[in-house]
Scaffold this active site. Structure first.
Site, PDB file in Angstrom:
ATOM      1  CD  GLU A 171      -3.064  -0.932   2.239  1.00 30.44           C
ATOM      2  OE1 GLU A 171      -3.048   0.083   2.966  1.00 30.44           O
ATOM      3  OE2 GLU A 171      -3.964  -1.771   2.293  1.00 30.44           O
ATOM      4  CD  GLU A 359      -3.701  -5.681   4.095  1.00 28.51           C
ATOM      5  OE1 GLU A 359      -4.500  -4.824   4.533  1.00 28.51           O
ATOM      6  OE2 GLU A 359      -2.464  -5.530   4.127  1.00 28.51           O
TER       7      GLU A 359
HETATM    8  C1  FCB Z   1      -4.484  -1.817   5.497  1.00 30.55           C
HETATM    9  C2  FCB Z   1      -3.102  -2.174   6.007  1.00 30.55           C
HETATM   10  C3  FCB Z   1      -3.092  -3.192   7.094  1.00 30.55           C
HETATM   11  C4  FCB Z   1      -4.255  -3.038   8.041  1.00 30.55           C
HETATM   12  C5  FCB Z   1      -5.566  -2.897   7.296  1.00 30.55           C
HETATM   13  C6  FCB Z   1      -6.778  -2.769   8.172  1.00 30.55           C
HETATM   14  O1  FCB Z   1      -4.460  -0.517   5.001  1.00 30.55           O
HETATM   15  O2  FCB Z   1      -2.291  -2.651   4.950  1.00 30.55           O
HETATM   16  O3  FCB Z   1      -1.837  -3.133   7.725  1.00 30.55           O
HETATM   17  O4  FCB Z   1      -4.017  -2.027   8.931  1.00 30.55           O
HETATM   18  O5  FCB Z   1      -5.497  -1.809   6.431  1.00 30.55           O
END
Ligand code: FCB
Length: 454
Positions: A171, A359
């Site tokens: 990210e 994620e």
């Molecule tokens: C993302 C991050 C991760 C976590 C989630 C909820 O932005 O990559 O580390 O904090 O959000």
């Protein structure tokens, strides 16, 4: 409740299910075995930055409980574990001496995964920049990109032979805009010029990292993890539609463009190109080397309207109202169609390699009652987004796997420990882990996929 067996039947047999974490969020042991401070240690110790002034000193104590945590992952039946490596353990001052003890930890981690037949998906940078590099300006300085390259080389030389996959960055949107423009994440800058420098140097560091992997482990699949934003206009007015397009360039295009097309977006460059740091001749070729995969982190849509303030900086947008009134405990709108729109648009606009959803998950803070955690809303969120993923695959979108964020509750950055994303509950007083209802459900889903020995 979506039945895991019925849902699993909608995925191809080789679809990969995993769980994800990041070093600073779980490891603790911030002063152990030669680790030095990262920008997150400094930031979390400053008053007013992180909720309750929580810090990463202990976190989930994963550094000391690694074996039990690997057993926990094994017990969930997933095929892969996505984790990140802490640069301040490996080269504690960013440049300078290499810390063998730090490397030893990740060596044991990957061996522990292999011993349990779990695939190792490593991320090189999940935001814990060695604090000493701030002396040179951190990511605003081009030298940090070269420091990253040396760090990447050190890691790949030591454990690259046993990784199944590696991502350069997690990210960059967060480590660039959220950290240097919006001031929410470390180092807490609110300065567009600083952010534009961090942007290009992060992109460059990504490319230099890809170089390292290609050179030292040519067969290791390499990618980048992007939290692409699914952007909607606040209304159908021409102004808001144009605002949404500008936001797409600013939040997505400045990463996808250089990495997958070798160029920054035109609108962004006409508005802000003159404030970018020097882009050297070879930079965009380095940044746009071919990747084997890319990772999508998706949680919630972004809705924007035109900002009519005179001289507002590009992209000149303001937040618009959510359309769904369902929100998670962190306040993020739940709206799974945005995931489908995003994947379709990105694949039609850029020549992307196959995607992993690296994620996805939800923040719900319910605790343990009678030994159980009933987190039905998280289960529903994951099931709903997996259902959308299955539809995307059915229409031919190349999605190869899904990692639940997160394996366990952990240090949620500026929110500290009050926001919980785990499918496993962590009691921070006792460090007891309790698999939540969503975790049991996810385990049943993963169990439908026969595993091959690796
Ligand atoms: C993302 C991050 C991760 C976590 C989630 C909820 O932005 O990559 O580390 O904090 O959000």
């Amino acid at each position: 409740m979506i039945d895991p067996k019925t849902l699993s039947a909608r995925f191809p047999g080789d679809f990969l299910f995993g769980v994800a974490t990041a070093s600073f969020q779980i490891e603790g042991a911030t002063k152990t075995d030669g680790r030095k401070a990262s920008i997150w240690d400094a930031f979390s110790n400053m008053p007013g930055r992180v909720f309750g002034r929580h810090n990463g000193d202990i976190a989930c104590d994963h550094y000391n409980r690694m074996d039990e945590d690997l057993d926990l992952i094994k017990s969930l039946g997933v095929e892969a574990y996505r984790f990140s490596i802490a640069w301040p353990r490996i080269i504690p001052e960013g440049t300078g001496p290499i810390n063998e003890k730090g490397l030893d930890f990740y060596d044991r981690l990957v061996d522990g995964l292999k011993a349990r037949n779990i695939k190792a998906y490593a991320t090189l940078y999940h935001w814990d920049l060695p604090l000493a590099l701030m002396g040179d300006g951190g990511w605003t300085s081009r030298t940090t990109a070269y420091a990253f390259q040396r760090y990447a080389k050190t890691v790949i030389a030591r454990i690259g032979d046993r990784l199944d996959s590696v991502a350069t960055f997690n990210e960059p949107w967060c480590s660039v805009w959220l950290s240097h423009l919006y001031g929410i994440h470390a180092p807490g800058e609110r300065n567009l010029d600083a952010a534009l420098h961090a942007l290009h140097h992060t992109n460059l560091a990504h490319g230099l990292g890809v170089d390292v992997v290609r050179h030292h482990q040519p067969n290791l699949p390499v990618g980048i993890v992007l939290n692409a934003h699914s952007i909607y206009p606040g209304s159908e007015s021409a102004e808001d539609m144009a605002a949404a397009e500008r936001a797409f360039e600013f939040h997505n295009g400045v990463f996808f463009g250089p990495v997958f097309e070798g160029k920054y977006p035109d609108g962004f460059m006409s508005a802000l190109g003159h404030r970018m740091p020097e882009i050297e001749e070879a930079d965009l070729a380095i940044i746009s080397q071919k990747l084997d995969w890319w990772g999508l982190n998706y949680y919630t849509p972004m809705r924007v309207s035109h900002d009519a303030t005179p001289n507002a900086d590009f992209p000149a947008t303001v937040a618009a109202e959510p359309v769904s009134d369902i929100k998670t405990d962190i306040g993020w709108e739940v709206y799974s169609p945005a995931l489908a729109n995003l994947v379709r648009r990105l694949n039609s606009q850029y020549p992307l390699p196959p995607c992993y959803i690296t994620e996805n998950g939800a923040c719900y803070n319910m605790g343990v009652v009678d030994g159980q955690v009933d987190d039905q809303p998280r289960l529903d969120y994951i099931a709903d987004h997996l259902s959308v993923t299955a539809d995307l695959i059915a229409e031919g979108q190349p999605i190869k796997g899904y990692f639940a964020w997160s394996l366990m509750d952990n240090f949620e950055w500026a929110e500290g420990y009050r926001m919980r994303f785990g499918i496993v509950h962590v009691d921070y007083n006792t460090q007891v882990r309790t698999v939540k209802k969503s975790g049991h459900w996810y385990c049943e889903l993963a169990a439908q996929f026969p595993r091959q020995e690796i």
